[in-house]
Design a protein around this motif. Structure first.
Motif, short mmCIF file in Angstrom:
data_model
loop_
_atom_site.label_atom_id
_atom_site.label_comp_id
_atom_site.label_asym_id
_atom_site.label_seq_id
_atom_site.Cartn_x
_atom_site.Cartn_y
_atom_site.Cartn_z
N THR A 1 -21.42 66.53 -34.71
CA THR A 1 -21.45 65.81 -35.99
C THR A 1 -21.86 66.79 -37.08
N TYR A 2 -21.65 66.39 -38.35
CA TYR A 2 -22.09 67.28 -39.42
C TYR A 2 -22.96 66.52 -40.42
N ILE A 3 -23.98 67.21 -40.92
CA ILE A 3 -25.00 66.60 -41.77
C ILE A 3 -24.59 66.70 -43.24
N LEU A 4 -24.73 65.60 -43.96
CA LEU A 4 -24.45 65.59 -45.39
C LEU A 4 -25.67 66.10 -46.15
N LYS A 5 -25.46 67.07 -47.01
CA LYS A 5 -26.56 67.66 -47.76
C LYS A 5 -27.12 66.66 -48.78
N ILE B 1 -41.62 46.06 -38.16
CA ILE B 1 -40.50 46.95 -37.87
C ILE B 1 -40.95 48.41 -37.95
N THR B 2 -40.13 49.27 -37.40
CA THR B 2 -40.32 50.71 -37.55
C THR B 2 -39.15 51.28 -38.33
N LEU B 3 -39.46 52.10 -39.32
CA LEU B 3 -38.44 52.75 -40.14
C LEU B 3 -38.47 54.24 -39.84
N ILE B 4 -37.30 54.80 -39.59
CA ILE B 4 -37.20 56.24 -39.30
C ILE B 4 -36.32 56.87 -40.37
N ILE B 5 -36.89 57.80 -41.11
CA ILE B 5 -36.13 58.49 -42.15
C ILE B 5 -35.61 59.79 -41.57
N SER B 6 -34.33 60.05 -41.78
CA SER B 6 -33.72 61.23 -41.16
C SER B 6 -32.55 61.73 -41.98
N PRO B 7 -32.07 62.95 -41.68
CA PRO B 7 -30.83 63.42 -42.30
C PRO B 7 -29.67 62.52 -41.92
N PHE B 8 -28.70 62.42 -42.80
CA PHE B 8 -27.52 61.58 -42.60
C PHE B 8 -26.39 62.44 -42.04
N ASP B 9 -25.93 62.11 -40.85
CA ASP B 9 -24.81 62.86 -40.29
C ASP B 9 -23.61 61.96 -40.09
N VAL B 10 -22.44 62.57 -40.13
CA VAL B 10 -21.16 61.87 -39.98
C VAL B 10 -20.60 62.22 -38.61
N PRO C 1 -14.48 61.01 -34.42
CA PRO C 1 -14.22 60.22 -33.22
C PRO C 1 -14.74 60.89 -31.95
N LEU C 2 -15.48 60.12 -31.15
CA LEU C 2 -16.02 60.56 -29.85
C LEU C 2 -17.04 61.68 -29.95
N ALA C 3 -17.50 61.99 -31.16
CA ALA C 3 -18.47 63.08 -31.32
C ALA C 3 -19.87 62.57 -31.04
N TYR C 4 -20.72 63.48 -30.58
CA TYR C 4 -22.11 63.11 -30.29
C TYR C 4 -22.99 64.34 -30.52
N ARG C 5 -24.12 64.13 -31.14
CA ARG C 5 -25.04 65.22 -31.44
C ARG C 5 -26.14 65.29 -30.40
#
Length: 203
Positions: free
Chosen positions: A110-114, A87-96, A99-103
């Motif tokens: 979307t907004y990133i959780l610190k 498998i491949t694992l990708i570590i990244s910031p967590f964003d929320v 509805p219907l939002a796209y980054r």
């Protein structure tokens, strides 16, 4: 032991949603006080409920990593997701994602959780293909939502909040490629014998 997929829900991480909900409730309350139409009272109330559900419901999900699968739990519903040997694992910031939002590279809907990061699990692909997909359309910083939308279908397996114990579980007895942004490279050590760690210098 079951773990929450996205960690514990913290109000301070969702202040944008809280503000939206309060505004909708304020409109609904004012409409009720002024004895306006039922539509003007209920519409903002419904929007407030939707905003809350979209943010809160994902945090109810729990998961367990086994030798060959991931068991997920949503209330009383259990689902088993098979894990391949590579498998491949990708570590990244967590964003929320509202509805219907796209980054995208130019849109920050979307907004990133610190101080919250995720491990996205995808089927093993050539590193060049994976990186090209991650930075497609000039996207510099990839997040939980962009990874899921990029590796749709059979390529995408699962994602969960980064936790060193769960991370070590999923790489155990499995050949893994780990992609991690340079800015987050202090999260893991490169001394695990069965994984290949790629530091993404582009982000």
């Amino acid at each position: 032991m079951k773990k929450y997929r996205y960690g514990k829900f913290k109000i301070r991480d969702h202040l944008i949603t809280v503000v939206k909900v309060l505004i909708f409730l304020l409109f609904s309350t004012i409409s009720a006080i002024l004895n306006l139409s039922l539509l003007l009272i209920l519409t903002p109330l419904v929007y407030a409920i939707i905003e809350l559900l979209v943010v809160c419901l994902p945090f109810r999900e729990k998961f367990v990593i086994n030798d060959s699968s991931i068991d997920t739990f949503k209330g009383k519903n259990k689902n088993t997701i098979p894990l391949p040997s590579e498998i491949t694992l990708i570590i990244s910031p967590f964003d929320v994602s509202p509805p219907l939002a796209y980054r995208t590279a130019i849109s920050r809907q979307t907004y990133i959780l610190k101080q919250r990061y995720t491990v996205s699990v995808i089927n093993n692909l050539p590193i060049e293909e994976t990186l090209e997909s991650l930075h497609r359309n000039f996207l510099r910083q990839y997040t939980t939502s962009t990874i899921k939308s990029t590796f749709d279908g059979w390529k995408y397996i699962y994602s969960f909040v980064f936790d060193i114990v769960e991370f070590e579980k999923i790489i155990s007895n499995r050949n893994c490629t780990v992609i991690i942004p340079k800015s987050l490279s202090n999260l893991i050590t490169t001394t695990y014998p069965n994984i290949k760690v790629y530091i993404d210098e582009a982000c």
